[in-house]
Design an enzyme around this catalytic site. Structure first.
Site, PDB file in Angstrom:
ATOM      1  N   SER A   1     -37.449 -11.686 -13.636  1.00 49.81           N
ATOM      2  CA  SER A   1     -37.285 -10.323 -13.544  1.00 49.81           C
ATOM      3  C   SER A   1     -36.065  -9.520 -13.070  1.00 49.81           C
ATOM      4  O   SER A   1     -35.628  -9.991 -11.836  1.00 49.81           O
ATOM      5  CB  SER A   1     -38.799  -9.964 -13.843  1.00 49.81           C
ATOM      6  OG  SER A   1     -39.553 -10.481 -14.160  1.00 49.81           O
ATOM      7  N   GLN A   2     -35.878  -8.568 -14.007  1.00 48.33           N
ATOM      8  CA  GLN A   2     -34.946  -7.094 -13.306  1.00 48.33           C
ATOM      9  C   GLN A   2     -35.599  -7.085 -12.146  1.00 48.33           C
ATOM     10  O   GLN A   2     -36.617  -7.123 -11.445  1.00 48.33           O
ATOM     11  CB  GLN A   2     -35.061  -6.413 -14.351  1.00 48.33           C
ATOM     12  CG  GLN A   2     -34.059  -5.326 -14.041  1.00 48.33           C
ATOM     13  CD  GLN A   2     -33.960  -4.402 -14.941  1.00 48.33           C
ATOM     14  OE1 GLN A   2     -34.817  -3.922 -15.772  1.00 48.33           O
ATOM     15  NE2 GLN A   2     -33.781  -3.135 -14.874  1.00 48.33           N
TER      16      GLN A   2
END
Length: 217
Positions: free
Chosen positions: A64-65
């Protein structure tokens, strides 16, 4: 696996980016500053590790970011001694952030390949959680209740089973929407099982698989 001064400097830069984007929790920012995110990348892609963006990890999944990880973690309110269920182990990066907060983490992954990879990899980095493989959309009733449940995949609806597995005062953080975009939702269980629902920004996650997600793959 080397964590050099350069890597630590890049992490400080990432933390500053997250502050600029509105992350306020010092505990969460400190955790982001400690976890060597480049360990989750092949050497050829290390320069991407401290950019604020998601990145493919295989098996149709992503790491994930960092902003998303920080935002979700901040919403859980998890801290030292919190008992947290993470649904969607993935690369294990989010799990490491929760562990850096001092939480006791139970993490479940639907994909067997990712489960086997991560349950071996995280202990090699010195991170110890309870790893499980299976349908996270049902939660983990045998280990409930939890102070926080964090879902790292997009759900079509809020699974009732997850709400039931919260302690009084516990928080469920889950992205809910279609397969393209989801709203981040936080459900807080108050005394008397009263539920408070809050809705936050739009995000884009891979689909939550399982009985209370988008079905089996």
């Amino acid at each position: 696996m080397e964590d050099s001064y350069r890597h630590k400097g890049l992490r400080r830069g990432l933390v500053n980016t997250l502050i600029e984007k509105g992350i306020k929790s010092k505990m969460v920012l400190d955790a982001i500053g400690k976890v060597p995110r480049h360990f989750f990348f092949d050497n050829a892609f290390v320069e991407h590790a401290y950019q604020d963006k998601a990145f493919p990890i295989g098996e149709d999944q992503t790491i994930s970011q960092p902003y998303t990880v920080a935002f979700q973690t901040q919403l859980t309110g998890a801290g030292s001694g919190s008992k947290v269920l993470e649904i969607g182990t993935g690369s294990g990066y989010q799990c490491c952030i929760l562990l850096e907060l001092g939480a006791e983490v139970y993490t479940i992954e639907y994909n067997k390949v990712l489960y086997e990879r991560t349950r071996k990899f995280l202990p090699s980095m010195g991170y110890k959680a309870y790893f499980f493989q299976g349908d996270g959309s049902k939660g983990m009733p045998n280990f409930a209740p939890f102070d926080a449940i964090l879902v790292t995949a997009g759900a079509p609806t809020i699974p009732t089973a997850l709400v039931e597995q919260l302690k009084p005062g516990g928080r469920l953080v889950i992205p809910v929407g279609d397969d393209k975009s989801q709203k981040m939702i936080r459900i807080t269980k108050k005394e008397g099982n009263k539920l408070v629902k809050e809705t936050f920004d739009n995000f884009s996650f891979v689909p939550l698989l399982g009985e209370h997600g988008w079905g089996k793959k």
